[in-house]
Design an enzyme around this catalytic site. Structure first.
Site, PDB file in Angstrom:
ATOM      1  N   SER A 147       0.824  -1.216   0.000  1.00 11.76           N
ATOM      2  CA  SER A 147       0.000   0.000   0.000  1.00 11.76           C
ATOM      3  C   SER A 147       0.852   1.258   0.000  1.00 11.76           C
ATOM      4  O   SER A 147       0.399   2.329  -0.401  1.00 11.76           O
ATOM      5  CB  SER A 147      -0.887   0.050   1.237  1.00 11.76           C
ATOM      6  OG  SER A 147      -1.935  -0.839   1.110  1.00 11.76           O
ATOM      7  N   CYS A 188      -2.420   0.599   9.626  1.00  8.94           N
ATOM      8  CA  CYS A 188      -1.676  -0.667   9.710  1.00  8.94           C
ATOM      9  C   CYS A 188      -1.661  -1.459   8.411  1.00  8.94           C
ATOM     10  O   CYS A 188      -2.626  -1.405   7.665  1.00  8.94           O
ATOM     11  CB  CYS A 188      -2.276  -1.512  10.830  1.00  8.94           C
ATOM     12  SG  CYS A 188      -1.843  -0.801  12.435  1.00  8.94           S
ATOM     13  N   PRO A 189      -0.551  -2.138   8.101  1.00 14.32           N
ATOM     14  CA  PRO A 189       0.660  -2.290   8.924  1.00 14.32           C
ATOM     15  C   PRO A 189       1.624  -1.098   8.863  1.00 14.32           C
ATOM     16  O   PRO A 189       2.623  -1.103   9.575  1.00 14.32           O
ATOM     17  CB  PRO A 189       1.319  -3.544   8.340  1.00 14.32           C
ATOM     18  CG  PRO A 189       0.870  -3.577   6.910  1.00 14.32           C
ATOM     19  CD  PRO A 189      -0.511  -2.993   6.894  1.00 14.32           C
ATOM     20  N   GLY A 190       1.356  -0.095   8.012  1.00 14.82           N
ATOM     21  CA  GLY A 190       2.190   1.107   8.125  1.00 14.82           C
ATOM     22  C   GLY A 190       2.832   1.620   6.836  1.00 14.82           C
ATOM     23  O   GLY A 190       3.756   2.426   6.889  1.00 14.82           O
ATOM     24  N   ASP A 198      -5.176   2.720  14.247  1.00 18.64           N
ATOM     25  CA  ASP A 198      -5.731   1.497  13.659  1.00 18.64           C
ATOM     26  C   ASP A 198      -5.875   0.481  14.788  1.00 18.64           C
ATOM     27  O   ASP A 198      -5.102   0.528  15.755  1.00 18.64           O
ATOM     28  CB  ASP A 198      -4.761   0.956  12.591  1.00 18.64           C
ATOM     29  CG  ASP A 198      -5.422  -0.011  11.622  1.00 18.64           C
ATOM     30  OD1 ASP A 198      -6.087  -0.953  12.091  1.00 18.64           O
ATOM     31  OD2 ASP A 198      -5.255   0.162  10.398  1.00 18.64           O
ATOM     32  N   ASP A 231      -6.566   5.690   4.699  1.00 18.19           N
ATOM     33  CA  ASP A 231      -6.680   4.572   3.753  1.00 18.19           C
ATOM     34  C   ASP A 231      -7.624   3.513   4.338  1.00 18.19           C
ATOM     35  O   ASP A 231      -7.429   2.321   4.124  1.00 18.19           O
ATOM     36  CB  ASP A 231      -5.264   4.000   3.524  1.00 18.19           C
ATOM     37  CG  ASP A 231      -5.194   2.986   2.400  1.00 18.19           C
ATOM     38  OD1 ASP A 231      -6.087   3.003   1.529  1.00 18.19           O
ATOM     39  OD2 ASP A 231      -4.257   2.171   2.392  1.00 18.19           O
ATOM     40  N   LYS A 289     -12.955   4.277  -1.824  1.00 11.32           N
ATOM     41  CA  LYS A 289     -13.261   2.995  -2.457  1.00 11.32           C
ATOM     42  C   LYS A 289     -14.401   3.216  -3.443  1.00 11.32           C
ATOM     43  O   LYS A 289     -15.371   3.910  -3.126  1.00 11.32           O
ATOM     44  CB  LYS A 289     -13.705   2.028  -1.362  1.00 11.32           C
ATOM     45  CG  LYS A 289     -13.405   0.602  -1.685  1.00 11.32           C
ATOM     46  CD  LYS A 289     -13.679  -0.257  -0.470  1.00 11.32           C
ATOM     47  CE  LYS A 289     -14.193  -1.622  -0.873  1.00 11.32           C
ATOM     48  NZ  LYS A 289     -13.688  -2.182  -2.098  1.00 11.32           N
TER      49      LYS A 289
END
Ligand SMILES: C[S@@+](CC[C@H](N)C(=O)[O-])C[C@H]1O[C@@H](n2cnc3c(N)ncnc32)[C@H](O)[C@@H]1O
Length: 377
Positions: free
Chosen positions: A199, A232-234, A251, A288, A317
């Site tokens: 991401s 997350c995860p970052g 998160d 996000d 989205k």
């Protein structure tokens, strides 16, 4: 005159709906053609003589009245058709040069791209395109049709040779400051080793697309604070700390340990919709969270309008159907709210290469940051 646009495969109908909508604002009408999943839309502009190849100057003049590339959410590239060529011989380079000398003699180009619209079907032409670039570029250089390397006064147009098979080619041009500077309209990025998720590439691409290097330097300065909702995860937090920003990562999930060790990340296991910034406000809000797009948009507006954030970058989205229609209503609502609360603001939205069924949006409302945005490239 025909325009050619690339988009994500499967988004052709959305891009066409967007084109029809945005072209009509300036009284440009026409019809579009595409094959589903081809990642390419051709738009025939009415009232433009289709048989007459217009001069590059005429194209530039026409372009000034068309929606800008940066305003088109679903377009990866914006091109003007020169000609469709069915090769009669094996000497494709000679046929392309003969066409150019006939249609736009002495016109030089800033560069040449040999490319294809990115779809499943076209993968088999990739190798051919890679091989064909060198002889075409060399031949163009020999005729002084390409701006020499190192020359600052570059031509304002780029040449594109688009292939589906080696037997045919579509020649098109793009206007350098109103198009993507990437072959196929795709920003290829290398996954950074220390980033905890792919991401990260979404935010990296967004920053590269929305801002020049100078703007980035002025917009992200050491000591600034950011909130990352759905961190997350970052991967997004990683992009921010790389720019020396202190991040409040929010998160319920697990944040990567290596990010915490930098000392720049504060982790909060809280609901992103309820979180309040530690010091009352931040420079940047990024988000996000995979949630209903209207819910995320409302949350972003809440932070901006109440001055809890000076700027925001977030993903929305997309729904399964009527994606352009749904998204344009949400974006219009965002702009209406911003216009009510701010004299001046910056807004941009784009479906990025690293986005799947989502789009990325940037909004800047703070006067100082808007000044930083005015930095020349
Ligand atoms: C697509 S992932 C984010 C990936 C992240 N940007 C990165 O680069 O690693 C979406 C995240 O949103 C988080 N999320 C979803 N709803 C949330 C909420 N209401 N509050 C906080 N986090 C939420 C999920 O736990 C998930 O980790």
């Amino acid at each position: 005159m025909e325009l050619i646009f690339y988009c994500r495969s499967g988004y052709e109908a959305d891009l066409l709906a967007e084109l029809q909508d945005k072209l009509a604002i300036n009284n440009h009408y026409g019809y579009g053609k595409f094959n589903k999943n081809d990642a390419l839309v051709r738009f025939h502009l009415n009232k433009q003589n289709p048989d007459h190849i217009q001069s590059i100057n005429e194209i530039t003049r026409l372009n000034a009245k068309l929606p800008k590339f940066s305003e088109l959410i679903f377009a990866r590239q914006k091109l003007f058709l020169l000609s469709d060529i069915a090769f009669k011989t094996d000497n494709r380079v000679a046929e392309i040069l003969a066409y150019l000398q006939m249609a736009c003699p002495k016109q030089s180009f800033s560069e040449v791209f040999v490319e294809y619209a990115e779809n499943e079907k076209n993968k088999k032409i990739a190798k051919f395109c890679k091989k064909f670039l060198v002889p075409l570029r060399t031949a163009l250089r020999k005729l002084n049709l390409l701006t020499p390397i190192g020359n600052d006064t570059k031509s304002s147009v780029r040449l594109h040779a688009i292939f589906e098979t080696s037997a045919n080619c579509t020649l098109a041009i793009s206007i350098v400051n109103d198009s993507s500077s990437n072959p196929m309209g795709i920003k290829r990025l290398k996954m950074p080793q220390e980033a905890p998720s792919r991401s990260t590439l979404k935010l990296e691409e967004a920053l590269l697309l929305f801002f020049s290097q100078n703007q980035q330097t002025a917009l992200f300065t050491k000591g600034m604070r950011a909130v990352d909702l759905g961190a997350c995860p970052g991967g997004w937090t990683y992009q921010l700390i790389k720019r020396n920003i202190i991040v409040e990562a929010v998160d319920h999930g697990e944040i990567a340990e290596n990010l915490l060790q930098t000392g720049l990340v504060e982790y909060y296991s809280q609901d992103g919709f309820l979180y309040e910034p530690q010091q009352g406000n931040v420079d940047w809000l990024v988000c996000d969270m995979l949630e209903q797009p209207s819910r995320v948009a409302d949350l972003m507006l809440k932070w901006l309008v109440s001055r809890k954030a000076n700027a925001a970058i977030f993903n929305l989205k997309l729904p399964m159907a009527k994606r352009y229609k749904v998204v344009s209503v949400i974006l219009q609502n965002i702009k209406n709210t911003l216009s009510t609360h701010f004299e001046e603001y910056h807004f941009a939205a784009k479906q990025l290469y690293h986005n799947r069924d989502e789009i990325s949006i940037v909004i800047i409302t703070n006067t100082q940051l808007l000044k930083a945005l005015a930095k020349p490239n």
